[in-house]
Design a protein around this motif. Structure first.
Motif, PDB file in Angstrom:
ATOM      1  N   SER A  85       1.403  -1.065  -0.202  1.00  7.90           N
ATOM      2  CA  SER A  85       0.029   0.122   0.175  1.00  7.90           C
ATOM      3  C   SER A  85       1.165   1.069   0.005  1.00  7.90           C
ATOM      4  CB  SER A  85      -0.961  -0.166   1.615  1.00  7.90           C
ATOM      5  OG  SER A  85      -0.104   0.123   1.788  1.00  7.90           O
ATOM      6  N   ALA A  86       2.039   0.720  -0.100  1.00  6.43           N
ATOM      7  CA  ALA A  86       3.148   2.259  -0.347  1.00  6.43           C
ATOM      8  C   ALA A  86       2.724   2.555  -1.109  1.00  6.43           C
ATOM      9  CB  ALA A  86       4.554   1.838  -0.158  1.00  6.43           C
ATOM     10  N   LYS A  87       2.797   4.014  -0.929  1.00  4.50           N
ATOM     11  CA  LYS A  87       2.644   4.773  -2.944  1.00  4.50           C
ATOM     12  C   LYS A  87       3.501   4.757  -4.377  1.00  4.50           C
ATOM     13  CE  LYS A  87       0.473   9.318  -1.239  1.00  4.50           C
ATOM     14  NZ  LYS A  87       0.715  10.793  -0.710  1.00  4.50           N
ATOM     15  N   ILE A  88       4.979   4.413  -3.397  1.00  2.00           N
ATOM     16  CA  ILE A  88       5.300   4.100  -4.499  1.00  2.00           C
ATOM     17  C   ILE A  88       5.189   2.699  -5.001  1.00  2.00           C
ATOM     18  CG2 ILE A  88       7.139   2.700  -3.224  1.00  2.00           C
ATOM     19  CD1 ILE A  88       9.618   3.837  -4.543  1.00  2.00           C
ATOM     20  N   ASN A  89       4.600   1.553  -4.998  1.00  2.00           N
ATOM     21  CA  ASN A  89       4.881   0.643  -4.892  1.00  2.00           C
ATOM     22  C   ASN A  89       3.070   0.598  -6.206  1.00  2.00           C
ATOM     23  OD1 ASN A  89       6.933  -0.912  -3.693  1.00  2.00           O
ATOM     24  ND2 ASN A  89       5.626  -0.866  -2.030  1.00  2.00           N
ATOM     25  N   LEU A  90       2.228   1.792  -5.535  1.00  2.00           N
ATOM     26  CA  LEU A  90       1.106   1.583  -6.150  1.00  2.00           C
ATOM     27  C   LEU A  90       1.498   2.504  -7.261  1.00  2.00           C
ATOM     28  CD1 LEU A  90      -1.297   3.162  -3.027  1.00  2.00           C
ATOM     29  CD2 LEU A  90      -1.359   0.997  -4.085  1.00  2.00           C
ATOM     30  N   PHE A  91       2.589   3.371  -7.474  1.00  4.74           N
ATOM     31  CA  PHE A  91       2.305   4.786  -8.907  1.00  4.74           C
ATOM     32  C   PHE A  91       3.442   3.675  -9.734  1.00  4.74           C
ATOM     33  CE2 PHE A  91       2.857   8.404  -5.707  1.00  4.74           C
ATOM     34  CZ  PHE A  91       1.382   8.372  -5.964  1.00  4.74           C
ATOM     35  N   GLY A  92       4.176   2.345  -9.351  1.00  2.63           N
ATOM     36  CA  GLY A  92       5.148   1.754 -10.276  1.00  2.63           C
ATOM     37  C   GLY A  92       6.086   2.246 -10.115  1.00  2.63           C
ATOM     38  N   LEU A  93       7.026   3.373  -9.272  1.00  7.75           N
ATOM     39  CA  LEU A  93       8.175   3.481  -9.352  1.00  7.75           C
ATOM     40  C   LEU A  93       8.948   2.287  -8.381  1.00  7.75           C
ATOM     41  CD1 LEU A  93       7.475   7.326  -8.475  1.00  7.75           C
ATOM     42  CD2 LEU A  93       8.593   6.292 -10.507  1.00  7.75           C
ATOM     43  N   THR A  94      10.230   2.700  -8.631  1.00  9.31           N
ATOM     44  CA  THR A  94      11.509   1.828  -7.664  1.00  9.31           C
ATOM     45  C   THR A  94      12.107   2.952  -7.063  1.00  9.31           C
ATOM     46  OG1 THR A  94      12.953   2.481  -9.212  1.00  9.31           O
ATOM     47  CG2 THR A  94      11.307  -0.367  -9.712  1.00  9.31           C
ATOM     48  N   GLN A  95      12.452   2.732  -6.073  1.00 11.11           N
ATOM     49  CA  GLN A  95      13.710   2.566  -5.160  1.00 11.11           C
ATOM     50  C   GLN A  95      14.814   3.982  -6.276  1.00 11.11           C
ATOM     51  OE1 GLN A  95      15.055   0.406  -2.302  1.00 11.11           O
ATOM     52  NE2 GLN A  95      13.240   1.905  -0.590  1.00 11.11           N
ATOM     53  N   ASP A  96      15.339   2.957  -6.617  1.00 14.10           N
ATOM     54  CA  ASP A  96      16.400   3.874  -7.656  1.00 14.10           C
ATOM     55  C   ASP A  96      15.397   4.786  -8.600  1.00 14.10           C
ATOM     56  OD1 ASP A  96      18.234   1.728  -6.393  1.00 14.10           O
ATOM     57  OD2 ASP A  96      18.339   0.063  -7.902  1.00 14.10           O
ATOM     58  N   GLU A  97      14.563   4.904  -9.172  1.00 12.51           N
ATOM     59  CA  GLU A  97      14.473   5.894  -9.828  1.00 12.51           C
ATOM     60  C   GLU A  97      13.905   7.262  -9.492  1.00 12.51           C
ATOM     61  OE1 GLU A  97      11.234   3.157 -13.149  1.00 12.51           O
ATOM     62  OE2 GLU A  97      10.778   3.400 -11.256  1.00 12.51           O
ATOM     63  N   VAL A  98      12.873   6.689  -7.666  1.00 15.94           N
ATOM     64  CA  VAL A  98      13.178   7.716  -7.124  1.00 15.94           C
ATOM     65  C   VAL A  98      14.381   8.919  -6.897  1.00 15.94           C
ATOM     66  CG1 VAL A  98      12.034   8.927  -4.694  1.00 15.94           C
ATOM     67  CG2 VAL A  98      10.800   6.729  -6.434  1.00 15.94           C
ATOM     68  N   LYS A  99      15.706   7.852  -6.591  1.00 23.25           N
ATOM     69  CA  LYS A  99      16.921   8.190  -5.525  1.00 23.25           C
ATOM     70  C   LYS A  99      17.287   9.271  -7.204  1.00 23.25           C
ATOM     71  CE  LYS A  99      20.167   6.064  -3.341  1.00 23.25           C
ATOM     72  NZ  LYS A  99      20.485   5.075  -3.338  1.00 23.25           N
ATOM     73  N   GLN A 100      17.539   8.948  -8.559  1.00 24.16           N
ATOM     74  CA  GLN A 100      17.818   9.379  -9.197  1.00 24.16           C
ATOM     75  C   GLN A 100      17.046  10.457  -9.919  1.00 24.16           C
ATOM     76  OE1 GLN A 100      20.182   7.703 -10.235  1.00 24.16           O
ATOM     77  NE2 GLN A 100      20.580   9.862 -10.806  1.00 24.16           N
ATOM     78  N   ILE A 101      15.135  10.544 -10.006  1.00 24.29           N
ATOM     79  CA  ILE A 101      15.067  12.087  -9.898  1.00 24.29           C
ATOM     80  C   ILE A 101      15.631  12.743  -9.028  1.00 24.29           C
ATOM     81  CG2 ILE A 101      12.478  12.834  -9.946  1.00 24.29           C
ATOM     82  CD1 ILE A 101      11.448  10.327 -10.874  1.00 24.29           C
ATOM     83  N   LEU A 102      15.323  12.448  -7.850  1.00 26.12           N
ATOM     84  CA  LEU A 102      16.224  13.203  -6.446  1.00 26.12           C
ATOM     85  C   LEU A 102      17.677  13.954  -6.575  1.00 26.12           C
ATOM     86  CD1 LEU A 102      14.102  11.530  -3.565  1.00 26.12           C
ATOM     87  CD2 LEU A 102      13.591  14.053  -3.670  1.00 26.12           C
ATOM     88  N   ILE A 103      18.291  12.729  -7.036  1.00 24.83           N
ATOM     89  CA  ILE A 103      20.302  13.571  -7.104  1.00 24.83           C
ATOM     90  C   ILE A 103      19.837  14.388  -8.787  1.00 24.83           C
ATOM     91  CG2 ILE A 103      21.755  12.542  -8.513  1.00 24.83           C
ATOM     92  CD1 ILE A 103      21.350   9.791  -6.442  1.00 24.83           C
ATOM     93  N   ASP A 104      18.563  13.929  -8.952  1.00 25.50           N
ATOM     94  CA  ASP A 104      18.963  14.925 -10.888  1.00 25.50           C
ATOM     95  C   ASP A 104      18.752  16.469 -10.477  1.00 25.50           C
ATOM     96  OD1 ASP A 104      19.931  12.601 -12.204  1.00 25.50           O
ATOM     97  OD2 ASP A 104      17.895  12.490 -13.284  1.00 25.50           O
ATOM     98  N   ALA A 105      17.825  16.304  -9.556  1.00 21.76           N
ATOM     99  CA  ALA A 105      17.327  17.852  -9.512  1.00 21.76           C
ATOM    100  C   ALA A 105      17.859  18.117  -8.036  1.00 21.76           C
ATOM    101  CB  ALA A 105      16.138  17.712  -8.645  1.00 21.76           C
ATOM    102  N   GLY A 106      18.933  18.207  -7.384  1.00 23.16           N
ATOM    103  CA  GLY A 106      20.220  18.167  -6.731  1.00 23.16           C
ATOM    104  C   GLY A 106      20.223  18.024  -4.883  1.00 23.16           C
ATOM    105  N   ASP A 107      19.234  16.963  -5.119  1.00 17.09           N
ATOM    106  CA  ASP A 107      20.090  16.196  -3.824  1.00 17.09           C
ATOM    107  C   ASP A 107      21.332  15.340  -3.709  1.00 17.09           C
ATOM    108  OD1 ASP A 107      18.874  15.766  -1.303  1.00 17.09           O
ATOM    109  OD2 ASP A 107      17.070  13.941  -1.834  1.00 17.09           O
ATOM    110  N   SER A 108      22.209  15.726  -2.494  1.00 13.59           N
ATOM    111  CA  SER A 108      23.383  14.951  -1.853  1.00 13.59           C
ATOM    112  C   SER A 108      23.118  12.831  -1.540  1.00 13.59           C
ATOM    113  CB  SER A 108      23.541  15.515  -0.297  1.00 13.59           C
ATOM    114  OG  SER A 108      24.277  14.320  -0.251  1.00 13.59           O
ATOM    115  N   VAL A 109      23.738  12.483  -2.847  1.00 14.32           N
ATOM    116  CA  VAL A 109      23.829  11.151  -2.352  1.00 14.32           C
ATOM    117  C   VAL A 109      24.051  11.439  -1.330  1.00 14.32           C
ATOM    118  CG1 VAL A 109      24.851   9.613  -3.945  1.00 14.32           C
ATOM    119  CG2 VAL A 109      24.414  11.091  -5.886  1.00 14.32           C
ATOM    120  N   ASP A 110      25.011  11.297  -0.757  1.00 19.99           N
ATOM    121  CA  ASP A 110      24.989  10.543   0.263  1.00 19.99           C
ATOM    122  C   ASP A 110      24.231  10.616   1.656  1.00 19.99           C
ATOM    123  OD1 ASP A 110      27.974   9.947  -0.305  1.00 19.99           O
ATOM    124  OD2 ASP A 110      28.876  11.685   0.606  1.00 19.99           O
ATOM    125  N   GLU A 111      23.403  12.329   1.326  1.00 21.55           N
ATOM    126  CA  GLU A 111      22.054  11.724   2.166  1.00 21.55           C
ATOM    127  C   GLU A 111      21.697  11.063   2.327  1.00 21.55           C
ATOM    128  OE1 GLU A 111      20.330  15.943   3.293  1.00 21.55           O
ATOM    129  OE2 GLU A 111      22.347  16.716   2.558  1.00 21.55           O
TER     130      GLU A 111
END
Length: 196
Positions: A85-111
């Protein structure tokens, strides 16, 4: 990207379209926390209950919870699994995809890695190993340790307050270091009582 005012940021994101909309139309600082929250998509699922630890698994993705009642001890084995029932699973996304979107937007890989590790996604889930040990001796040692610790901290606290009243910052700093040492010593001694 990021051209809408912060005041019009939605109060709730329900669909994949909502998440994509804020990502494409608002500043990263506004949608970062919502997208980061998508990464937390696991939950503890109960596998079995038993009145003994025999046959129950405790490892990086399994934990045992002990309950004590007048009838005696009981144990519940749980497994760390994807939450359907987690949103990421309902949306058909993976953790790697979400991480990449955040990193591409400027998020810190280490954080991000630290955040996921803390929640148990990047590395093994660390939970305390339950032992079949209800010895009164261990409980007595822990109670004695608690009393000793409380007395030491109370004495240092009184000294710290006295130093603060007299604006003696040097003494205050010394007391802070002592308190940290006492905390570390207490943790080590308390852990030792549990290992026996």
């Amino acid at each position: 990207m990021g051209n809408l005012p912060a005041s019009s940021y939605p109060t709730e994101l329900k669909t994949r379209e909502d998440y994509d909309f804020v990502r494409q139309n608002f500043d990263f600082s506004l949608w970062k926390k919502d997208w980061r929250a998508l990464l937390f998509c696991k939950t503890w699922r109960t596998l079995k209950t038993s009145d003994s630890l025999d046959g129950l698994m405790q490892d990086s993705t399994h934990r045992v919870i002990k309950s004590q009642s007048p009838a005696g001890a009981s144990y519940v084995e749980q497994e760390y699994v994807d939450d359907p029932s987690a949103k990421i699973n309902l949306f058909g996304l993976t953790q790697d995809e979400v991480k990449q979107i955040l990193i591409d937007a400027g998020d810190s890989v280490d954080e991000l890695n630290e955040l996921m590790k803390k929640e148990g996604y990047a590395d093994a889930v660390t939970s305390e190993i339950v032992k079949n040990d209800t010895s009164e001796e261990a409980a007595a040692k822990q109670a004695e340790l608690d009393a000793k610790y409380a007395a030491s901290k109370a004495e240092l606290y009184n000294q710290y307050v006295d130093a603060a009243i007299h604006a003696d910052t040097e003494t205050q700093e010394s007391i802070k270091k002592l308190m940290t040492q006492i905390d570390a010593q207490y943790d080590a001694e308390y852990a030792a009582t549990k290992e026996k």
